[in-house]
Design an enzyme around this catalytic site. Structure first.
Site, mmCIF file in Angstrom:
data_model
loop_
_atom_site.group_PDB
_atom_site.id
_atom_site.type_symbol
_atom_site.label_atom_id
_atom_site.label_comp_id
_atom_site.label_asym_id
_atom_site.label_seq_id
_atom_site.Cartn_x
_atom_site.Cartn_y
_atom_site.Cartn_z
ATOM 1 C CG HIS A 1 5.381 3.036 8.349
ATOM 2 N ND1 HIS A 1 6.148 3.507 9.386
ATOM 3 C CD2 HIS A 1 5.805 1.789 8.100
ATOM 4 C CE1 HIS A 1 7.014 2.568 9.736
ATOM 5 N NE2 HIS A 1 6.839 1.515 8.971
HETATM 6 C C1 UD1 Z 1 7.973 -1.818 4.944
HETATM 7 C C2 UD1 Z 1 8.294 -2.868 6.012
HETATM 8 C C3 UD1 Z 1 8.224 -2.227 7.395
HETATM 9 C C4 UD1 Z 1 9.088 -0.986 7.474
HETATM 10 C C5 UD1 Z 1 8.679 -0.039 6.360
HETATM 11 C C6 UD1 Z 1 9.493 1.219 6.333
HETATM 12 C C7 UD1 Z 1 7.600 -5.171 5.500
HETATM 13 C C8 UD1 Z 1 6.622 -6.231 5.821
HETATM 14 N N1 UD1 Z 1 7.330 -3.953 6.011
HETATM 15 O O1 UD1 Z 1 6.617 -1.429 5.130
HETATM 16 O O2 UD1 Z 1 8.684 -3.150 8.347
HETATM 17 O O3 UD1 Z 1 8.908 -0.371 8.715
HETATM 18 O O4 UD1 Z 1 8.843 -0.727 5.098
HETATM 19 O O5 UD1 Z 1 9.024 2.083 5.361
HETATM 20 O O6 UD1 Z 1 8.576 -5.426 4.820
HETATM 21 N N2 UD1 Z 1 5.188 2.281 -1.679
HETATM 22 C C9 UD1 Z 1 5.437 3.243 -2.611
HETATM 23 N N3 UD1 Z 1 6.742 3.481 -2.930
HETATM 24 C C10 UD1 Z 1 7.763 2.810 -2.381
HETATM 25 C C11 UD1 Z 1 7.490 1.821 -1.435
HETATM 26 C C12 UD1 Z 1 6.189 1.576 -1.081
HETATM 27 O O7 UD1 Z 1 4.537 3.874 -3.140
HETATM 28 O O8 UD1 Z 1 8.935 3.092 -2.730
HETATM 29 C C13 UD1 Z 1 3.791 2.041 -1.280
HETATM 30 C C14 UD1 Z 1 3.119 0.991 -2.124
HETATM 31 O O9 UD1 Z 1 1.801 1.362 -2.287
HETATM 32 C C15 UD1 Z 1 3.189 -0.242 -1.263
HETATM 33 C C16 UD1 Z 1 3.069 0.364 0.134
HETATM 34 O O10 UD1 Z 1 3.745 1.612 0.054
HETATM 35 O O11 UD1 Z 1 2.200 -1.167 -1.546
HETATM 36 C C17 UD1 Z 1 3.706 -0.471 1.203
HETATM 37 O O12 UD1 Z 1 5.055 -0.818 0.878
HETATM 38 P P1 UD1 Z 1 5.683 -2.178 1.469
HETATM 39 O O13 UD1 Z 1 7.094 -2.294 1.080
HETATM 40 O O14 UD1 Z 1 4.785 -3.319 1.168
HETATM 41 O O15 UD1 Z 1 5.561 -1.986 3.032
HETATM 42 P P2 UD1 Z 1 5.809 -0.718 3.985
HETATM 43 O O16 UD1 Z 1 4.507 -0.320 4.544
HETATM 44 O O17 UD1 Z 1 6.642 0.322 3.323
#
Ligand code: UD1
Length: 386
Positions: free
Chosen positions: A209
């Protein structure tokens, strides 16, 4: 009679839940300590959040900020605005943040500006790669923290180099391993392998991811090539993160992934199901931070598809090997593993299931309510409560 202390722990994203669960358990055992959990809502899908509260027997968060997704600035800023309101009404004696996600840095910054002491659990880890958002989050959080709880020796060395006073730094072990040890037995009874039609020791488990790997089409094509080859050795279980799913669709690669032989794609899994799959996998291919540690503890072969790691102990004494996205290297290593060759792991010091207990003891003592009461009253704590 001493005043009742109030601690607030912050959870935001998936890797935070298994770290706060043992802390909550340990804090609940400290008399005259109130512990509140604030969930920022950085992760909000049921399978990225709610299932972990159930699996880890965490109480519902006391406060839910509902921040959701956004750019780094938007997400961090929204957490800060909402968390500041919570701090102003709750007036805690300490804020505890874990790991390195955006919620970690946002809440440590907010607390710090209100002169509320901050404890960082999993401090001192460094990849020395500032293209990773987590590296920035770690550095900023550590510089602002009053208590830095470290999981491995490298953390002590890194913090010393950054000029952080020894007095604030404590090597306590790994709270994520506390959860693993506590739930390992329960995870054995998960039926996930039956549901996915895979057999113990006969599959490769994959998680990917990191933006550096999945936000770039060429890199996703390399991953396709790796999975295509690894799929000939045994089945592949790939619980797919929402970010990764979104990118595969955006880049028009869904059909290619769906046609890989032996690939079982699933939604993100809960803690117990994933732990079960991890314990019984032949090998794990990942770009996660935490999985490098969990596999080292479990003595399960791990290939980390990144150029660097902030957890060097997993390479030096654990089962972890770094490959980046070198297709040939990943495939060669995975073949060797299927042929029975891999290094044995030594578990790092203090990864014994008692890290949260140590943290609770240090904090209760230092903030004036525990066994070593009065030994160390924090100056910033005094400033806030006066
Ligand atoms: C975040 C953390 C990363 C961790 C990861 C574990 C930061 C900078 N990154 O990354 O260190 O390893 O979590 O998963 O904080 N989304 C959903 N549903 C959710 C959550 C996210 O659909 O419940 C999608 C959304 O499109 C979102 C994307 O995932 O924009 C990324 O989510 P985000 O929290 O920005 O970062 P992660 O890649 O999950």
């Amino acid at each position: 009679m001493s005043r009742r202390l109030k601690f607030i722990s912050v959870v935001g994203a998936r890797p935070n839940f298994m770290k706060v669960a043992p802390l909550h358990r340990a804090f609940s055992r400290v008399e005259s300590l109130t512990h509140r959990i604030v969930h920022t809502g950085q992760h909000y899908d049921a399978n990225m959040s709610k299932v972990f509260f159930e699996d880890l027997e965490l109480p519902k968060p006391d406060v839910y900020l509902g921040i959701g997704s956004g750019s780094h600035a938007e997400q961090t800023a929204r957490v800060m605005v909402e968390f500041e309101k919570v701090l102003q009404s709750e007036k805690p004696d300490l804020v505890i943040v874990v790991g390195d996600v955006n919620s970690t840095v946002a809440c440590s910054l907010t607390a710090s500006k209100l002169l509320i002491p901050v404890a960082h659990v999993e401090a001192g880890l460094r990849s020395f790669d500032r293209t990773m958002p987590e590296e920035i989050n770690r550095m900023v959080t550590d510089v602002l923290s009053d208590y830095l709880f470290v999981t491995e020796e490298s953390g002590i060395v890194n913090l010393k180099h950054e000029g952080i006073s020894d007095e604030k730094v404590f090597l306590v072990g790994d709270v994520m391993i506390d959860s693993l040890i506590l739930y390992r037995q329960k995870a054995r009874s998960s039926r996930i392998k039956e549901l996915l039609h895979v057999a113990e020791g006969k599959y490769t488990l994959v998680t990917l991811h990191r933006p550096a790997n999945v936000d770039d089409r060429d890199n996703l094509v390399k991953i396709l090539s790796i999975l295509g080859k690894v799929g000939t050795l045994g089945k592949i279980v790939f619980p797919i993160h929402p970010r990764t799913r979104k990118r595969i669709e955006e880049f028009g690669l869904k059909g290619d992934f769906d046609s890989i032989t032996g690939l079982v794609l699933t939604e993100p899994l809960g803690y117990l199901d994933f732990l079960n799959l991890m314990m019984e996998a032949k090998i794990i291919l990942t770009d996660s931070g935490g999985i490098q540690e969990e596999t080292t503890y479990l003595n399960v072969p791990c290939v980390t598809m990144r150029e660097n790691t902030e957890r060097p102990a997993t390479i030096e004494i654990g089962t972890n090997v770094l490959t980046g996205l070198d297709v040939e290297k990943v495939v060669a290593l995975t073949s060797e593993c299927y042929a029975g060759k891999w290094k044995e792991s030594t578990v790092p010091a203090l990864w014994d299931g008692k890290a949260a207990e140590r943290i609770a003891g240090i904090l209760a003592g230092s903030l004036g309510n525990g066994p070593t009461s009065g030994e160390r009253t924090h100056p910033r704590h005094t400033a806030l409560t006066n």
